[in-house]
Write a protein that holds these residues in place. Structure first.
Motif, PDB file in Angstrom:
ATOM      1  N   VAL A  35      -8.307  -4.431   1.122  1.00  0.00           N
ATOM      2  CA  VAL A  35      -7.970  -3.034   0.864  1.00  0.00           C
ATOM      3  C   VAL A  35      -6.890  -2.578   1.835  1.00  0.00           C
ATOM      4  O   VAL A  35      -7.052  -2.695   3.053  1.00  0.00           O
ATOM      5  N   GLY A  36      -5.793  -2.066   1.272  1.00  0.00           N
ATOM      6  CA  GLY A  36      -4.766  -1.429   2.078  1.00  0.00           C
ATOM      7  C   GLY A  36      -5.161   0.030   2.259  1.00  0.00           C
ATOM      8  O   GLY A  36      -5.510   0.703   1.289  1.00  0.00           O
ATOM      9  N   VAL A  37      -5.133   0.507   3.491  1.00  0.00           N
ATOM     10  CA  VAL A  37      -5.567   1.871   3.803  1.00  0.00           C
ATOM     11  C   VAL A  37      -4.440   2.569   4.549  1.00  0.00           C
ATOM     12  O   VAL A  37      -3.837   1.996   5.455  1.00  0.00           O
ATOM     13  N   THR A  38      -4.175   3.811   4.162  1.00  0.00           N
ATOM     14  CA  THR A  38      -3.171   4.592   4.879  1.00  0.00           C
ATOM     15  C   THR A  38      -3.582   6.057   4.892  1.00  0.00           C
ATOM     16  O   THR A  38      -4.341   6.516   4.028  1.00  0.00           O
ATOM     17  N   THR A  39      -3.093   6.775   5.874  1.00  0.00           N
ATOM     18  CA  THR A  39      -3.234   8.229   5.876  1.00  0.00           C
ATOM     19  C   THR A  39      -1.954   8.779   5.272  1.00  0.00           C
ATOM     20  O   THR A  39      -0.862   8.546   5.800  1.00  0.00           O
ATOM     21  N   THR A  45       0.839  -1.203   0.000  1.00  0.00           N
ATOM     22  CA  THR A  45       0.000   0.000   0.000  1.00  0.00           C
ATOM     23  C   THR A  45       0.875   1.255   0.000  1.00  0.00           C
ATOM     24  O   THR A  45       0.685   2.163  -0.816  1.00  0.00           O
ATOM     25  N   GLU A  46       1.830   1.304   0.904  1.00  0.00           N
ATOM     26  CA  GLU A  46       2.725   2.467   0.957  1.00  0.00           C
ATOM     27  C   GLU A  46       3.592   2.534  -0.296  1.00  0.00           C
ATOM     28  O   GLU A  46       3.865   3.630  -0.809  1.00  0.00           O
ATOM     29  N   GLN A  47       4.005   1.390  -0.815  1.00  0.00           N
ATOM     30  CA  GLN A  47       4.804   1.357  -2.048  1.00  0.00           C
ATOM     31  C   GLN A  47       4.034   1.984  -3.205  1.00  0.00           C
ATOM     32  O   GLN A  47       4.610   2.730  -4.014  1.00  0.00           O
ATOM     33  N   VAL A  48       2.735   1.716  -3.300  1.00  0.00           N
ATOM     34  CA  VAL A  48       1.910   2.298  -4.364  1.00  0.00           C
ATOM     35  C   VAL A  48       2.001   3.816  -4.313  1.00  0.00           C
ATOM     36  O   VAL A  48       2.242   4.472  -5.331  1.00  0.00           O
ATOM     37  N   PHE A  49       1.840   4.396  -3.127  1.00  0.00           N
ATOM     38  CA  PHE A  49       1.864   5.863  -3.025  1.00  0.00           C
ATOM     39  C   PHE A  49       3.276   6.422  -3.181  1.00  0.00           C
ATOM     40  O   PHE A  49       3.443   7.538  -3.688  1.00  0.00           O
ATOM     41  N   ASP A  50       4.296   5.656  -2.814  1.00  0.00           N
ATOM     42  CA  ASP A  50       5.666   6.084  -3.102  1.00  0.00           C
ATOM     43  C   ASP A  50       5.903   6.148  -4.604  1.00  0.00           C
ATOM     44  O   ASP A  50       6.524   7.096  -5.109  1.00  0.00           O
ATOM     45  N   LEU A  51       5.409   5.152  -5.342  1.00  0.00           N
ATOM     46  CA  LEU A  51       5.573   5.143  -6.800  1.00  0.00           C
ATOM     47  C   LEU A  51       4.829   6.303  -7.443  1.00  0.00           C
ATOM     48  O   LEU A  51       5.331   6.930  -8.379  1.00  0.00           O
ATOM     49  N   GLU A  99      -6.492 -11.367  -4.911  1.00  0.00           N
ATOM     50  CA  GLU A  99      -5.830 -12.461  -4.183  1.00  0.00           C
ATOM     51  C   GLU A  99      -4.378 -12.676  -4.597  1.00  0.00           C
ATOM     52  O   GLU A  99      -3.624 -13.326  -3.889  1.00  0.00           O
ATOM     53  N   GLN A 100      -3.956 -12.111  -5.749  1.00  0.00           N
ATOM     54  CA  GLN A 100      -2.551 -12.195  -6.144  1.00  0.00           C
ATOM     55  C   GLN A 100      -1.793 -10.899  -5.848  1.00  0.00           C
ATOM     56  O   GLN A 100      -0.720 -10.662  -6.371  1.00  0.00           O
ATOM     57  N   GLN A 101      -2.408 -10.063  -5.018  1.00  0.00           N
ATOM     58  CA  GLN A 101      -1.847  -8.790  -4.581  1.00  0.00           C
ATOM     59  C   GLN A 101      -1.611  -7.825  -5.740  1.00  0.00           C
ATOM     60  O   GLN A 101      -0.707  -6.992  -5.694  1.00  0.00           O
ATOM     61  N   ARG A 102      -2.467  -7.907  -6.760  1.00  0.00           N
ATOM     62  CA  ARG A 102      -2.433  -6.941  -7.857  1.00  0.00           C
ATOM     63  C   ARG A 102      -3.435  -5.843  -7.553  1.00  0.00           C
ATOM     64  O   ARG A 102      -4.497  -6.087  -6.975  1.00  0.00           O
ATOM     65  N   ILE A 103      -3.112  -4.631  -7.961  1.00  0.00           N
ATOM     66  CA  ILE A 103      -4.002  -3.494  -7.730  1.00  0.00           C
ATOM     67  C   ILE A 103      -5.241  -3.649  -8.606  1.00  0.00           C
ATOM     68  O   ILE A 103      -5.143  -3.830  -9.819  1.00  0.00           O
ATOM     69  N   VAL A 104      -6.419  -3.551  -7.969  1.00  0.00           N
ATOM     70  CA  VAL A 104      -7.676  -3.583  -8.716  1.00  0.00           C
ATOM     71  C   VAL A 104      -8.510  -2.334  -8.451  1.00  0.00           C
ATOM     72  O   VAL A 104      -9.583  -2.169  -9.018  1.00  0.00           O
ATOM     73  N   GLY A 105      -8.017  -1.443  -7.610  1.00  0.00           N
ATOM     74  CA  GLY A 105      -8.695  -0.187  -7.320  1.00  0.00           C
ATOM     75  C   GLY A 105      -7.764   0.742  -6.567  1.00  0.00           C
ATOM     76  O   GLY A 105      -6.882   0.287  -5.841  1.00  0.00           O
ATOM     77  N   LEU A 106      -7.968   2.041  -6.759  1.00  0.00           N
ATOM     78  CA  LEU A 106      -7.085   3.032  -6.144  1.00  0.00           C
ATOM     79  C   LEU A 106      -7.886   4.299  -5.885  1.00  0.00           C
ATOM     80  O   LEU A 106      -8.554   4.808  -6.802  1.00  0.00           O
ATOM     81  N   LEU A 107      -7.841   4.793  -4.649  1.00  0.00           N
ATOM     82  CA  LEU A 107      -8.558   6.008  -4.282  1.00  0.00           C
ATOM     83  C   LEU A 107      -7.679   6.909  -3.425  1.00  0.00           C
ATOM     84  O   LEU A 107      -6.895   6.426  -2.608  1.00  0.00           O
ATOM     85  N   VAL A 108      -7.863   8.206  -3.583  1.00  0.00           N
ATOM     86  CA  VAL A 108      -7.289   9.212  -2.690  1.00  0.00           C
ATOM     87  C   VAL A 108      -8.459  10.111  -2.309  1.00  0.00           C
ATOM     88  O   VAL A 108      -9.063  10.750  -3.174  1.00  0.00           O
ATOM     89  N   LEU A 109      -8.776  10.137  -1.003  1.00  0.00           N
ATOM     90  CA  LEU A 109      -9.988  10.806  -0.526  1.00  0.00           C
ATOM     91  C   LEU A 109      -9.718  11.626   0.726  1.00  0.00           C
ATOM     92  O   LEU A 109      -8.753  11.352   1.445  1.00  0.00           O
ATOM     93  N   PRO A 110     -10.615  12.560   1.034  1.00  0.00           N
ATOM     94  CA  PRO A 110     -10.521  13.200   2.348  1.00  0.00           C
ATOM     95  C   PRO A 110     -10.674  12.135   3.439  1.00  0.00           C
ATOM     96  O   PRO A 110     -11.445  11.180   3.285  1.00  0.00           O
ATOM     97  N   PRO A 111      -9.964  12.277   4.547  1.00  0.00           N
ATOM     98  CA  PRO A 111      -9.981  11.250   5.597  1.00  0.00           C
ATOM     99  C   PRO A 111     -11.362  10.931   6.147  1.00  0.00           C
ATOM    100  O   PRO A 111     -11.636   9.815   6.552  1.00  0.00           O
ATOM    101  N   GLU A 112     -12.270  11.881   6.138  1.00  0.00           N
ATOM    102  CA  GLU A 112     -13.579  11.668   6.751  1.00  0.00           C
ATOM    103  C   GLU A 112     -14.626  11.147   5.768  1.00  0.00           C
ATOM    104  O   GLU A 112     -15.803  11.045   6.096  1.00  0.00           O
ATOM    105  N   THR A 113     -14.232  10.794   4.544  1.00  0.00           N
ATOM    106  CA  THR A 113     -15.181  10.339   3.523  1.00  0.00           C
ATOM    107  C   THR A 113     -15.952   9.109   3.990  1.00  0.00           C
ATOM    108  O   THR A 113     -15.387   8.144   4.487  1.00  0.00           O
ATOM    109  N   SER A 114     -17.273   9.178   3.802  1.00  0.00           N
ATOM    110  CA  SER A 114     -18.148   8.056   4.142  1.00  0.00           C
ATOM    111  C   SER A 114     -19.452   8.241   3.385  1.00  0.00           C
ATOM    112  O   SER A 114     -19.919   9.367   3.264  1.00  0.00           O
ATOM    113  N   PRO A 115     -20.039   7.221   2.836  1.00  0.00           N
ATOM    114  CA  PRO A 115     -19.552   5.873   2.758  1.00  0.00           C
ATOM    115  C   PRO A 115     -18.431   5.763   1.719  1.00  0.00           C
ATOM    116  O   PRO A 115     -18.305   6.606   0.824  1.00  0.00           O
ATOM    117  N   LEU A 116     -17.650   4.727   1.847  1.00  0.00           N
ATOM    118  CA  LEU A 116     -16.525   4.512   0.945  1.00  0.00           C
ATOM    119  C   LEU A 116     -16.950   3.636  -0.233  1.00  0.00           C
ATOM    120  O   LEU A 116     -17.710   2.682  -0.054  1.00  0.00           O
TER     121      LEU A 116
END
Length: 188
Positions: free
Chosen positions: A149-153, A76-82, A169-186
């Motif tokens: 889902v990997g989640v990070t602030t 998860t952190e690697q995705v945002f580093d990339l 299940e093979q740890q491939r990215i199938v979705g990606l979001l960047v949202l305000p921390p208080e977003t609901s519903p997700l």
């Protein structure tokens, strides 16, 4: 060391006993909602952790894949580093082929540029964890069916954003979001 070995043996036994008890409850007609309520989780979380699915094509049982929460948090952190370093080629290699067009480098770059103009450069991550798509945290490595889902602030110079990466299940990215921390519903 003997006490540690014995405790681990007892823990493994208790986990297997729980799996067997869930299977028995299902044979007796209990719903995933009943089981989830008993375990303090949603019916989806109970199903993803204990469910058994039969593939309609070949009749074989589809089993959950052992998930390492440490690996998912790291990825998860690697995705945002990339993304932060604009290494879209490496990011694309982590994606499921069916989402590469939808999550194109140009779309990701546009969203990240917007975030940079609002909040500045990425500085760190906080509270990186793994959830089921419905949002419930997964607290221990286990065999899990389907997507997690990997989640990070993502902490930036002038604010924070919630980063969410859905992995198959093979740890491939199938979705990606960047949202305000208080977003609901997700969305996932």
């Amino acid at each position: 060391m003997d006490a540690i070995r014995e405790a681990q043996k007892n823990l493994d036994h208790a986990k297997e006993q729980l799996r067997q008890s869930v299977r028995q409850a299902r044979r007796e007609g209990r719903t995933w909602a009943d089981i989830g309520d008993m375990l303090g989780m949603s019916r989806q979380a109970a199903f993803k952790r204990f469910g058994e699915v039969i593939d309609p094509v070949d009749g074989r049982k589809i089993t959950g894949v052992p998930m390492s929460l440490t690996q998912i948090r790291t990825r998860t952190e690697q995705v945002f580093d990339l993304i932060a370093t604009a290494d879209y080629e490496a990011l694309e290699q982590m994606m499921h082929p069916e989402v590469r067009e939808e999550l194109s480098a140009s779309k990701i770059a546009m969203v990240w540029s917007s975030m940079l103009t609002e909040f500045g450069a990425k500085e760190s991550y906080e509270d990186t964890h793994v959830t089921f798509p419905a949002g419930e945290r997964i607290e221990e490595d286990d065999q899990i069916l389907g997507t997690v889902v990997g989640v990070t602030t993502v902490t930036c110079e002038a604010g924070e954003r919630m980063g969410r990466v859905a992995f198959d299940e093979q740890q491939r990215i199938v979705g990606l979001l960047v949202l305000p921390p208080e977003t609901s519903p997700l969305p996932f």
